[in-house]
Write a protein that holds these residues in place. Sequence first.
Motif: not given
Length: 73
Positions: A10-21, A24-31, A37-42, A51-54
Amino acid sequence: MPIIIELDVMLARRKMRSKELAERIGITEQNVSLLKSGKVKGVRFETLEKICEVLDCQPGDILIYQPSESNEG
């Protein structure tokens, strides 16, 4: 894991980088990276909503259920 996260698609479709996302959503680039990568439990619904709004998408555009081989049959 039967839940596939396609945030990178979805980031690629919107031509947006992780840093910008992240900014805009108020979390770290690492998160964002962990989410991609799917390395989260929730994920909080509040974060998913932002995320959906942005990205102007639906949760189903970034979260895909794919049954594992052992769950079939």
